[in-house]
Design a protein around this motif. Structure first.
Motif, PDB file in Angstrom:
ATOM      1  N   HIS A  13       4.362   5.130   9.439  1.00 43.91           N
ATOM      2  CA  HIS A  13       2.975   4.434   9.055  1.00 43.91           C
ATOM      3  C   HIS A  13       2.945   2.867   9.241  1.00 43.91           C
ATOM      4  O   HIS A  13       3.441   2.107   8.314  1.00 43.91           O
ATOM      5  CB  HIS A  13       2.589   5.130   7.630  1.00 43.91           C
ATOM      6  CG  HIS A  13       2.775   6.489   7.228  1.00 43.91           C
ATOM      7  ND1 HIS A  13       2.133   7.274   7.812  1.00 43.91           N
ATOM      8  CD2 HIS A  13       3.802   7.150   6.454  1.00 43.91           C
ATOM      9  CE1 HIS A  13       2.246   8.467   7.454  1.00 43.91           C
ATOM     10  NE2 HIS A  13       3.487   8.524   7.004  1.00 43.91           N
ATOM     11  N   ASP A  72       0.481   0.485   8.839  1.00 41.72           N
ATOM     12  CA  ASP A  72      -0.145  -0.203   8.122  1.00 41.72           C
ATOM     13  C   ASP A  72       0.783  -0.319   6.685  1.00 41.72           C
ATOM     14  O   ASP A  72       0.836  -1.653   6.022  1.00 41.72           O
ATOM     15  CB  ASP A  72      -1.412   0.592   7.641  1.00 41.72           C
ATOM     16  CG  ASP A  72      -2.241  -0.243   6.896  1.00 41.72           C
ATOM     17  OD1 ASP A  72      -1.628  -1.313   6.613  1.00 41.72           O
ATOM     18  OD2 ASP A  72      -3.398  -0.017   6.838  1.00 41.72           O
ATOM     19  N   HIS A  73       1.399   0.849   6.227  1.00 42.86           N
ATOM     20  CA  HIS A  73       2.077   1.059   5.059  1.00 42.86           C
ATOM     21  C   HIS A  73       3.566  -0.155   5.288  1.00 42.86           C
ATOM     22  O   HIS A  73       4.104  -0.757   4.473  1.00 42.86           O
ATOM     23  CB  HIS A  73       2.581   2.241   4.738  1.00 42.86           C
ATOM     24  CG  HIS A  73       3.712   2.489   3.530  1.00 42.86           C
ATOM     25  ND1 HIS A  73       3.505   1.965   2.432  1.00 42.86           N
ATOM     26  CD2 HIS A  73       4.958   2.836   3.642  1.00 42.86           C
ATOM     27  CE1 HIS A  73       4.334   2.211   1.468  1.00 42.86           C
ATOM     28  NE2 HIS A  73       5.594   2.697   2.323  1.00 42.86           N
ATOM     29  N   SER A  76      -1.961  -3.800  11.567  1.00 45.50           N
ATOM     30  CA  SER A  76      -1.582  -2.550  12.504  1.00 45.50           C
ATOM     31  C   SER A  76      -2.696  -2.185  13.672  1.00 45.50           C
ATOM     32  O   SER A  76      -2.706  -1.686  14.360  1.00 45.50           O
ATOM     33  CB  SER A  76      -1.725  -1.233  11.251  1.00 45.50           C
ATOM     34  OG  SER A  76      -2.884  -1.423  10.513  1.00 45.50           O
ATOM     35  N   ASN A  77      -4.030  -2.595  13.105  1.00 41.51           N
ATOM     36  CA  ASN A  77      -5.166  -2.775  14.192  1.00 41.51           C
ATOM     37  C   ASN A  77      -4.649  -3.385  15.451  1.00 41.51           C
ATOM     38  O   ASN A  77      -4.956  -2.937  16.544  1.00 41.51           O
ATOM     39  CB  ASN A  77      -6.544  -2.866  13.633  1.00 41.51           C
ATOM     40  CG  ASN A  77      -6.785  -1.976  12.640  1.00 41.51           C
ATOM     41  OD1 ASN A  77      -6.617  -0.680  12.562  1.00 41.51           O
ATOM     42  ND2 ASN A  77      -7.759  -2.448  11.703  1.00 41.51           N
ATOM     43  N   SER A 133      -2.247  -6.065   6.222  1.00 42.63           N
ATOM     44  CA  SER A 133      -1.593  -5.161   7.072  1.00 42.63           C
ATOM     45  C   SER A 133      -2.722  -4.334   7.740  1.00 42.63           C
ATOM     46  O   SER A 133      -2.197  -3.943   8.932  1.00 42.63           O
ATOM     47  CB  SER A 133      -0.653  -4.289   5.907  1.00 42.63           C
ATOM     48  OG  SER A 133      -1.392  -3.812   4.947  1.00 42.63           O
ATOM     49  N   SER A 134      -3.829  -4.145   7.539  1.00 39.37           N
ATOM     50  CA  SER A 134      -4.791  -3.281   8.454  1.00 39.37           C
ATOM     51  C   SER A 134      -5.065  -4.138   9.419  1.00 39.37           C
ATOM     52  O   SER A 134      -5.055  -3.451  10.595  1.00 39.37           O
ATOM     53  CB  SER A 134      -5.994  -3.000   7.348  1.00 39.37           C
ATOM     54  OG  SER A 134      -5.629  -2.222   6.437  1.00 39.37           O
ATOM     55  N   ARG A 171       0.899  -1.031   0.060  1.00 40.71           N
ATOM     56  CA  ARG A 171      -0.042  -0.116  -0.031  1.00 40.71           C
ATOM     57  C   ARG A 171       0.808   1.345   0.081  1.00 40.71           C
ATOM     58  O   ARG A 171       2.024   1.253   0.687  1.00 40.71           O
ATOM     59  CB  ARG A 171      -0.806  -0.031   1.435  1.00 40.71           C
ATOM     60  CG  ARG A 171      -1.782  -1.025   1.233  1.00 40.71           C
ATOM     61  CD  ARG A 171      -2.919  -0.999   2.355  1.00 40.71           C
ATOM     62  NE  ARG A 171      -3.820  -2.001   2.467  1.00 40.71           N
ATOM     63  CZ  ARG A 171      -4.993  -2.043   3.131  1.00 40.71           C
ATOM     64  NH1 ARG A 171      -5.129  -0.996   3.882  1.00 40.71           N
ATOM     65  NH2 ARG A 171      -5.807  -3.210   2.904  1.00 40.71           N
ATOM     66  N   SER A 187       2.827  -3.799   5.068  1.00 35.94           N
ATOM     67  CA  SER A 187       2.368  -4.179   3.908  1.00 35.94           C
ATOM     68  C   SER A 187       3.750  -4.282   3.117  1.00 35.94           C
ATOM     69  O   SER A 187       3.661  -5.319   2.547  1.00 35.94           O
ATOM     70  CB  SER A 187       1.696  -3.138   3.154  1.00 35.94           C
ATOM     71  OG  SER A 187       1.276  -3.149   1.733  1.00 35.94           O
TER      72      SER A 187
END
Length: 422
Positions: A135, A137-138, A164-165, A160-161, A51, A141
């Motif tokens: 970041h 999430d990035h 990261s959550n 990846s979301s 991402r 990813s």
């Protein structure tokens, strides 16, 4: 003569207008060109691309003086330094701040390091890292695309979301454990620079801040983190001084400092950690502890710690202790204020008298220990259960078995399988 004057004047006027204006020729209407199709081809679902990172809005911190925070730059053998740097450089995802810690980096009692200081491959202690990124999430990813085997299968499927959550819960870390790299085994935790700095300044969870009270090896530095880490070390020193008498040894100080992050940690009262962890650490790392804190102590009022002495003296008057108390991190000080309500005149009535009364209270050391335990307990418990999610059942069972083995081996030995992650 009069018959030619008017046409001549008309021609001159026409000539001037033609020179001063731009002639426009009529052209037939031409249809506009067709729009260019700029849509990018969709990536395959089987091989998703990382991402894109959102734009960073952080304010760039000016460069710090070269000598600022030099106490944080602890030395390790060249072979260990090279190995740590090679491991961090292996990650394509951008890392802003990275450090390594544990018995694989700094010697501890009960563990014999080889003569060259380099960990003994896969059979040696696990190398522990923390990476601070911008970041998450990035970052996950990109890392999941480069090293899919570092993540359990369901984490790769959810993406990846999801990672990261889950990372955001509790102290804000995601750990990948039992990862083979460069001939050794590593465990690395991922957090954000914002989460790290918030904990260093305010002791929100004391999970990262407490880990960084002890010796670490910085691999990638960041000006903002170095600044907040200096505040964190000073806060730990002030807190320890409030818990110690007028005269004590540097070993007493280091034991108090190293114990902050373990107070309230469920692993210390469950059979999940070496009972002599703090003593083992301080016994072999006194030189590193002294490098971290000696210069800071010279800048605190009322503290006397000579360069050639292991004895420390401090002013324990109410005024001197109040000066330390006022500058404790907000996360701890807020809890102390709540405990002090109803024990005397309120702070609003006479603030100076309030601080003197609180600093002179004989129960202040136990109050500080109790509230630090309360800060640590919840995030440490959450992170323990998050380890099952981030590592998977098999790796979690293997890691827990190693920790239980360290507990039963006694307080004076350290297992060579792994180190703590706090």
């Amino acid at each position: 003569m009069f018959s030619y004057s008017r046409p001549t004047s008309h021609r001159i006027t026409h000539l001037i207008r033609s020179l001063s204006t731009e002639s426009v020729t009529h052209t037939p209407n031409v249809p506009p060109p067709l729009p260019i199709d700029s849509a990018k081809p969709r990536p395959s679902r089987l091989y998703p691309r990382p991402r894109p990172a959102p734009r960073s809005r952080r304010q760039v911190l000016p460069d710090l003086p070269p000598s600022f925070g030099r106490n944080q730059l602890l030395r390790v053998p060249n072979s260990t330094r090279a190995l740590l740097e090679d491991i961090v450089d292996s990650f394509d995802a951008p890392i802003r701040y990275a450090f390594a810690y544990g018995s694989g980096v700094f010697e501890q009692a009960g563990y014999d390091k080889p003569a060259d200081g380099k960990p003994k491959g896969a059979d040696g202690p696990m190398l522990d890292f923390v990476f601070a990124v911008t970041h998450p999430d990035h970052w996950h990813s990109i890392n999941m695309h480069q090293y899919p085997g570092h993540y359990p299968l369901y984490a790769r499927a959810l993406g990846s979301s999801f990672v990261s959550n889950v990372q955001a819960f509790g102290p804000g870390l995601w750990f990948n454990t039992y990862v083979p790299m460069h001939g050794t085994t590593i465990k690395y935790g991922v957090t954000t620079v914002d989460t790290l700095c918030a904990d260093l300044l305010n002791w929100r969870t004391l999970y990262l801040a407490g880990r960084m009270h002890k010796p670490i090896r910085i691999i990638k530095d960041d000006a903002r983190v170095r600044l907040t880490q200096q505040v964190n070390l000073t806060s730990a020193l002030r807190t320890a001084l409030l818990s110690l008498p007028a005269q004590f040894t540097q070993r007493d100080l280091f034991m108090t400092l190293a114990s902050i992050s373990y107070s309230g940690d469920p692993r210390m009262w469950l059979p999940a950690e070496n009972r002599g962890k703090v003593a083992n650490m301080v016994e072999r790392q006194e030189a590193q502890f002294r490098e971290l804190y000696w210069r800071l102590a010279q800048g605190l009022p009322g503290v006397r710690w000579r360069v050639d002495s292991q004895m420390i003296e401090q002013d324990t008057s109410a005024h001197a202790r109040a000066a330390h108390l006022k500058k404790l991190p907000e996360g701890l000080l807020t809890r102390v204020h709540a405990r002090a309500q109803g024990l005397g005149p309120p702070r609003e009535a006479d603030e100076s008298a309030y601080w003197l009364r609180l600093a002179g209270d004989a129960t202040l050391p136990s109050m500080l220990r109790s509230e630090m335990s309360n800060i640590v307990r919840y995030p440490a418990t959450v992170q323990t259960f998050k380890g099952i999610v981030s590592a998977g059942l098999w790796k979690s069972a293997r890691y827990t078995a190693a920790k239980v083995g360290k507990y039963w081996k006694g307080p004076t030995t350290t297992s060579a399988s792994s180190d703590t992650s706090s």
